[in-house]
Write a protein that holds these residues in place. Structure first.
Motif, PDB file in Angstrom:
ATOM      1  N   LYS A  14       0.709  -1.103  -0.101  1.00  0.00           N
ATOM      2  CA  LYS A  14      -0.165  -0.039   0.115  1.00  0.00           C
ATOM      3  C   LYS A  14       0.941   1.280  -0.109  1.00  0.00           C
ATOM      4  O   LYS A  14       0.440   2.210  -0.219  1.00  0.00           O
ATOM      5  CB  LYS A  14      -1.093   0.108   1.258  1.00  0.00           C
ATOM      6  N   ARG A  15       2.178   1.234   0.358  1.00  0.00           N
ATOM      7  CA  ARG A  15       2.996   2.320   0.326  1.00  0.00           C
ATOM      8  C   ARG A  15       4.020   2.392  -1.130  1.00  0.00           C
ATOM      9  O   ARG A  15       4.885   3.123  -1.023  1.00  0.00           O
ATOM     10  CB  ARG A  15       3.998   2.547   1.476  1.00  0.00           C
ATOM     11  N   THR A  17       8.574  -9.075  -4.593  1.00  0.00           N
ATOM     12  CA  THR A  17       7.471  -8.241  -3.871  1.00  0.00           C
ATOM     13  C   THR A  17       8.097  -6.866  -3.813  1.00  0.00           C
ATOM     14  O   THR A  17       9.456  -6.741  -4.099  1.00  0.00           O
ATOM     15  CB  THR A  17       7.513  -8.802  -2.209  1.00  0.00           C
ATOM     16  N   PRO A  18       7.269  -5.844  -3.204  1.00  0.00           N
ATOM     17  CA  PRO A  18       7.874  -4.568  -3.378  1.00  0.00           C
ATOM     18  C   PRO A  18       9.118  -4.528  -2.421  1.00  0.00           C
ATOM     19  O   PRO A  18       9.151  -4.950  -1.288  1.00  0.00           O
ATOM     20  CB  PRO A  18       6.829  -3.755  -2.748  1.00  0.00           C
ATOM     21  N   LYS A  19      10.275  -3.649  -2.831  1.00  0.00           N
ATOM     22  CA  LYS A  19      11.549  -3.501  -2.262  1.00  0.00           C
ATOM     23  C   LYS A  19      11.879  -2.076  -1.849  1.00  0.00           C
ATOM     24  O   LYS A  19      11.327  -1.035  -2.506  1.00  0.00           O
ATOM     25  CB  LYS A  19      12.681  -4.083  -3.014  1.00  0.00           C
ATOM     26  N   ARG A  20      12.185  -2.102  -0.629  1.00  0.00           N
ATOM     27  CA  ARG A  20      12.413  -0.687  -0.011  1.00  0.00           C
ATOM     28  C   ARG A  20      13.656  -0.032  -0.621  1.00  0.00           C
ATOM     29  O   ARG A  20      13.443   1.410  -0.817  1.00  0.00           O
ATOM     30  CB  ARG A  20      12.942  -0.948   1.388  1.00  0.00           C
ATOM     31  N   LEU A  29       5.537   1.340  -9.791  1.00  0.00           N
ATOM     32  CA  LEU A  29       6.643   0.536  -9.158  1.00  0.00           C
ATOM     33  C   LEU A  29       6.239  -0.736  -8.758  1.00  0.00           C
ATOM     34  O   LEU A  29       6.860  -1.697  -9.009  1.00  0.00           O
ATOM     35  CB  LEU A  29       7.326   1.092  -7.891  1.00  0.00           C
ATOM     36  N   MET A  30       4.830  -1.054  -8.671  1.00  0.00           N
ATOM     37  CA  MET A  30       4.336  -2.328  -8.163  1.00  0.00           C
ATOM     38  C   MET A  30       4.433  -3.026  -9.739  1.00  0.00           C
ATOM     39  O   MET A  30       4.860  -4.506  -9.982  1.00  0.00           O
ATOM     40  CB  MET A  30       2.712  -2.349  -8.039  1.00  0.00           C
ATOM     41  N   GLY A  31       4.347  -2.327 -11.042  1.00  0.00           N
ATOM     42  CA  GLY A  31       4.363  -3.153 -12.083  1.00  0.00           C
ATOM     43  C   GLY A  31       5.836  -3.466 -12.450  1.00  0.00           C
ATOM     44  O   GLY A  31       6.230  -4.542 -12.994  1.00  0.00           O
TER      45      GLY A  31
END
Length: 205
Positions: free
Chosen positions: A57-58, A73-76, A63-65
């Protein structure tokens, strides 16, 4: 220039040949290859690595694409590294033992601790009262004269004065790799590295 992204855990001491050696503990990786840049598409060769988990959600939809293309998974944190020793595929996982070995030397980059607005004694090491170099005779930590008169009638840029200190990107070179703990993704390097505990740093060969 190959490398890996990590997180500063803290400092400790290890003993080598009866000598106590201060070292920094770093959680290095695992990192995921989130993009592979090529001469044909981008004009240069590089590998983009992602480190650390981030809430979906952040993360922006763009970036999700980007992460879904790499099937991860999303990376920091995302960092590009050039000249990797081997060709890497999108979505491949890089671990600390894949990049570094005990005994070799690495360069580590990070953002230093922010100190806020500081005076000349802390920021530039001025002497103050009791020493002859800079400082006022009756106000201990003041800078003293800055040298301007009717000529040049202005203050030159770059004069050492009070100001914001810290929170800058710094690279420490030639730190020796003392230990590797692949099962815990940990690497121990000699000496200190920039940043506070849990801050993100990059390690380069």
């Amino acid at each position: 220039m190959s490398g890996i992204i990590g997180k500063k855990i803290g400092m400790t001491t290890i003993f080598t040949n009866g000598e106590a050696v201060p070292c920094t503990v770093i959680e290095a990786g695992p990192c995921v290859v989130t993009q592979v840049r090529t001469e044909e598409n981008d004009g240069y060769k590089a590998v983009q690595l992602g480190f650390g988990e981030k809430k979906e959600k952040r993360t922006t939809k763009a970036l999700m694409g980007h992460f879904k293309k790499a099937d991860t998974t999303p990376k920091r944190k995302l960092v590009e590294f050039k000249e990797f020793e081997k060709d890497l595929a999108l979505g491949e996982t890089i671990r600390v033992e894949d990049v570094f070995e005990e005994g070799e030397f690495v360069d580590i980059s990070g953002k230093t601790k922010g100190k806020g607005f500081q005076g000349v004694v802390k920021r530039h090491g001025f002497g103050g009262v009791g020493q002859s170099t800079h400082g006022q005779h009756n106000r201990g930590r003041h800078p003293g004269s800055i040298g301007a008169c009717s000529y040049p009638a202005r203050v030159f840029k770059g004069i050492k004065m009070g100001g914001r200190m810290g929170h800058t990107n710094v690279t420490i070179q030639n730190l020796k790799v003392l230990r590797l703990f692949p099962e815990k993704n940990l690497i121990l390097v000699s000496g200190s590295v920039p940043g506070a505990k849990n801050s993100i740093i990059t390690l380069h060969k």
